[in-house]
Design a protein around this motif. Structure first.
Motif, PDB file in Angstrom:
ATOM      1  N   THR A  32      -7.529  13.668   8.547  1.00 33.27           N
ATOM      2  CA  THR A  32      -7.414  12.545   7.620  1.00 33.27           C
ATOM      3  C   THR A  32      -6.603  11.436   8.271  1.00 33.27           C
ATOM      4  O   THR A  32      -5.572  11.705   8.889  1.00 33.27           O
ATOM      5  CB  THR A  32      -6.719  12.964   6.306  1.00 33.27           C
ATOM      6  N   MET A  33      -7.103  10.227   8.131  1.00 33.53           N
ATOM      7  CA  MET A  33      -6.365   9.058   8.621  1.00 33.53           C
ATOM      8  C   MET A  33      -6.203   8.071   7.480  1.00 33.53           C
ATOM      9  O   MET A  33      -7.048   7.989   6.582  1.00 33.53           O
ATOM     10  CB  MET A  33      -7.069   8.414   9.804  1.00 33.53           C
ATOM     11  N   PHE A  34      -5.110   7.350   7.520  1.00 29.45           N
ATOM     12  CA  PHE A  34      -4.768   6.410   6.457  1.00 29.45           C
ATOM     13  C   PHE A  34      -4.531   5.033   7.067  1.00 29.45           C
ATOM     14  O   PHE A  34      -3.988   4.915   8.161  1.00 29.45           O
ATOM     15  CB  PHE A  34      -3.490   6.850   5.739  1.00 29.45           C
ATOM     16  N   TRP A  35      -4.905   4.016   6.342  1.00 27.77           N
ATOM     17  CA  TRP A  35      -4.636   2.641   6.766  1.00 27.77           C
ATOM     18  C   TRP A  35      -3.747   1.968   5.729  1.00 27.77           C
ATOM     19  O   TRP A  35      -4.040   1.997   4.529  1.00 27.77           O
ATOM     20  CB  TRP A  35      -5.932   1.857   6.944  1.00 27.77           C
ATOM     21  N   TYR A  36      -2.670   1.380   6.238  1.00 25.20           N
ATOM     22  CA  TYR A  36      -1.702   0.691   5.388  1.00 25.20           C
ATOM     23  C   TYR A  36      -1.596  -0.757   5.838  1.00 25.20           C
ATOM     24  O   TYR A  36      -1.856  -1.111   6.991  1.00 25.20           O
ATOM     25  CB  TYR A  36      -0.315   1.320   5.515  1.00 25.20           C
ATOM     26  N   ARG A  37      -1.099  -1.552   4.916  1.00 24.31           N
ATOM     27  CA  ARG A  37      -0.795  -2.942   5.219  1.00 24.31           C
ATOM     28  C   ARG A  37       0.646  -3.181   4.796  1.00 24.31           C
ATOM     29  O   ARG A  37       1.089  -2.674   3.754  1.00 24.31           O
ATOM     30  CB  ARG A  37      -1.745  -3.841   4.418  1.00 24.31           C
ATOM     31  N   GLN A  38       1.381  -3.909   5.623  1.00 24.11           N
ATOM     32  CA  GLN A  38       2.775  -4.176   5.320  1.00 24.11           C
ATOM     33  C   GLN A  38       3.059  -5.662   5.440  1.00 24.11           C
ATOM     34  O   GLN A  38       2.832  -6.256   6.494  1.00 24.11           O
ATOM     35  CB  GLN A  38       3.707  -3.395   6.256  1.00 24.11           C
ATOM     36  N   PRO A  40       5.845  -8.891   5.303  1.00 20.50           N
ATOM     37  CA  PRO A  40       7.233  -9.008   5.786  1.00 20.50           C
ATOM     38  C   PRO A  40       8.245  -8.565   4.747  1.00 20.50           C
ATOM     39  O   PRO A  40       8.163  -8.946   3.576  1.00 20.50           O
ATOM     40  CB  PRO A  40       7.351 -10.495   6.111  1.00 20.50           C
ATOM     41  N   LYS A  41       9.167  -7.755   5.191  1.00 20.30           N
ATOM     42  CA  LYS A  41      10.274  -7.268   4.371  1.00 20.30           C
ATOM     43  C   LYS A  41       9.786  -6.521   3.120  1.00 20.30           C
ATOM     44  O   LYS A  41      10.483  -6.488   2.107  1.00 20.30           O
ATOM     45  CB  LYS A  41      11.199  -8.421   3.978  1.00 20.30           C
ATOM     46  N   GLN A  42       8.628  -5.939   3.203  1.00 18.86           N
ATOM     47  CA  GLN A  42       8.121  -5.177   2.069  1.00 18.86           C
ATOM     48  C   GLN A  42       7.725  -3.767   2.507  1.00 18.86           C
ATOM     49  O   GLN A  42       7.715  -3.443   3.694  1.00 18.86           O
ATOM     50  CB  GLN A  42       6.920  -5.889   1.443  1.00 18.86           C
ATOM     51  N   SER A  43       7.402  -2.978   1.522  1.00 22.62           N
ATOM     52  CA  SER A  43       7.010  -1.603   1.800  1.00 22.62           C
ATOM     53  C   SER A  43       5.548  -1.547   2.240  1.00 22.62           C
ATOM     54  O   SER A  43       4.871  -2.569   2.358  1.00 22.62           O
ATOM     55  CB  SER A  43       7.233  -0.756   0.550  1.00 22.62           C
ATOM     56  N   LEU A  44       5.077  -0.353   2.473  1.00 24.53           N
ATOM     57  CA  LEU A  44       3.691  -0.166   2.916  1.00 24.53           C
ATOM     58  C   LEU A  44       2.768  -0.062   1.707  1.00 24.53           C
ATOM     59  O   LEU A  44       3.081   0.597   0.723  1.00 24.53           O
ATOM     60  CB  LEU A  44       3.562   1.109   3.737  1.00 24.53           C
ATOM     61  N   MET A  45       1.615  -0.699   1.846  1.00 28.44           N
ATOM     62  CA  MET A  45       0.609  -0.624   0.805  1.00 28.44           C
ATOM     63  C   MET A  45      -0.589   0.141   1.359  1.00 28.44           C
ATOM     64  O   MET A  45      -1.191  -0.285   2.365  1.00 28.44           O
ATOM     65  CB  MET A  45       0.185  -2.034   0.382  1.00 28.44           C
ATOM     66  N   LEU A  46      -0.934   1.255   0.736  1.00 27.52           N
ATOM     67  CA  LEU A  46      -2.081   2.033   1.199  1.00 27.52           C
ATOM     68  C   LEU A  46      -3.368   1.259   0.918  1.00 27.52           C
ATOM     69  O   LEU A  46      -3.595   0.811  -0.209  1.00 27.52           O
ATOM     70  CB  LEU A  46      -2.125   3.393   0.504  1.00 27.52           C
ATOM     71  N   MET A  47      -4.192   1.119   1.943  1.00 27.96           N
ATOM     72  CA  MET A  47      -5.462   0.418   1.786  1.00 27.96           C
ATOM     73  C   MET A  47      -6.602   1.412   1.572  1.00 27.96           C
ATOM     74  O   MET A  47      -7.422   1.233   0.687  1.00 27.96           O
ATOM     75  CB  MET A  47      -5.775  -0.417   3.029  1.00 27.96           C
ATOM     76  N   ALA A  48      -6.627   2.457   2.387  1.00 31.58           N
ATOM     77  CA  ALA A  48      -7.746   3.386   2.308  1.00 31.58           C
ATOM     78  C   ALA A  48      -7.386   4.686   3.011  1.00 31.58           C
ATOM     79  O   ALA A  48      -6.500   4.733   3.864  1.00 31.58           O
ATOM     80  CB  ALA A  48      -8.990   2.776   2.942  1.00 31.58           C
ATOM     81  N   THR A  49      -8.125   5.718   2.632  1.00 33.89           N
ATOM     82  CA  THR A  49      -7.990   7.043   3.228  1.00 33.89           C
ATOM     83  C   THR A  49      -9.345   7.427   3.802  1.00 33.89           C
ATOM     84  O   THR A  49     -10.379   7.253   3.127  1.00 33.89           O
ATOM     85  CB  THR A  49      -7.596   8.070   2.148  1.00 33.89           C
ATOM     86  N   SER A  50      -9.343   7.918   5.030  1.00 32.78           N
ATOM     87  CA  SER A  50     -10.626   8.315   5.606  1.00 32.78           C
ATOM     88  C   SER A  50     -10.556   9.731   6.150  1.00 32.78           C
ATOM     89  O   SER A  50      -9.572  10.136   6.763  1.00 32.78           O
ATOM     90  CB  SER A  50     -11.061   7.340   6.702  1.00 32.78           C
TER      91      SER A  50
END
Lengths: 115, 111
Positions: A32-38, A40-50
């Protein structure tokens, strides 16, 4: 062990072009791989799981036609930002989990700047 | 939805202990994690704890979990300037398996 790489580490592109980011697990098989977007100065936002060999599952509000994810092998997942616009500029981070599903190992991130 | 909260900033002197706190709301969490992020880099997994454990120690790091209060802490002994970074607490949602991250705590270590 458990090393995840990303390529490129940073990219600058013109508005309207597409950008591909690679995520590789170097010393383990990532089921399983995950893609996040971050931002500036914020936490990680999950975009998708593959999961390898199947279609990615996107989080609510993430456009699947804009952020194309391919997980073709147990060691490689790619994220393609299609027709990029300045608002897509961000830090994109992937993570991977393998035989020990309780742990996610993160890549070093890719900084995208769309002009 | 599930929520993870952290204080945003902590400043300590080199050699002191640092304690970073985190609270979460998901009672079905299976694992809880601490990640470290240095400027411009990805996240480094520091340690994690299974939800039925109270404490885990790994060299200078001690994790304490109070499941009743849904409170997690990370203690760094003998804090060094190289420990300056952002520390993220995360919990694994017991239903979806996804990681839910806190906002991150910026640790500043003064010489």
């Amino acid at each position: 062990g458990a090393v995840v790489s990303q390529h490129p580490s940073w990219v600058i592109c013109k508005s309207g072009t597409s950008v591909k980011i690679e995520c590789r697990s170097l010393d383990f098989q990532a089921t399983t791989m995950f893609w996040y977007r971050q931002f500036p100065k914020q936490s990680l936002m999950l975009m998708a799981t593959s999961n390898e060999g199947s279609k990615a599952t996107y989080e609510q509000g993430v456009e699947k036609d804009k952020f194309l994810i391919n997980h073709a092998s147990l060691t490689l997942s790619t994220l393609t930002v299609t027709s990029a616009h300045p608002e897509d500029s961000s830090f994109y981070i992937c993570s991977a989990s393998g035989r020990a599903p309780e742990t996610q190992y993160f890549g070093p991130g890719t900084r995208l700047l769309v002009l | 939805g599930e929520d993870v909260e952290q204080s945003l900033f902590l400043s300590v002197r080199e050699g002191d202990s640092s304690v970073i706190n985190c609270t979460y709301t998901d009672s079905s969490s299976t694992y809880l994690y601490w990640y470290k992020q240095e400027p411009g880099a990805g996240l480094q997994l520091l340690t994690y704890i299974f939800s039925n454990m109270d404490m885990k120690q790994d060299q200078r790091l001690t994790v304490l979990l109070n499941k009743k209060d849904k409170h997690l802490s990370l203690r760094i002994a003998d804090t060094q300037t190289g420990d300056s970074a952002i520390y993220f607490c995360a919990e694994k949602d017991g239903n979806t398996g996804k990681l839910i991250f806190g906002q991150g705590t910026t640790l500043q270590v003064k010489p």
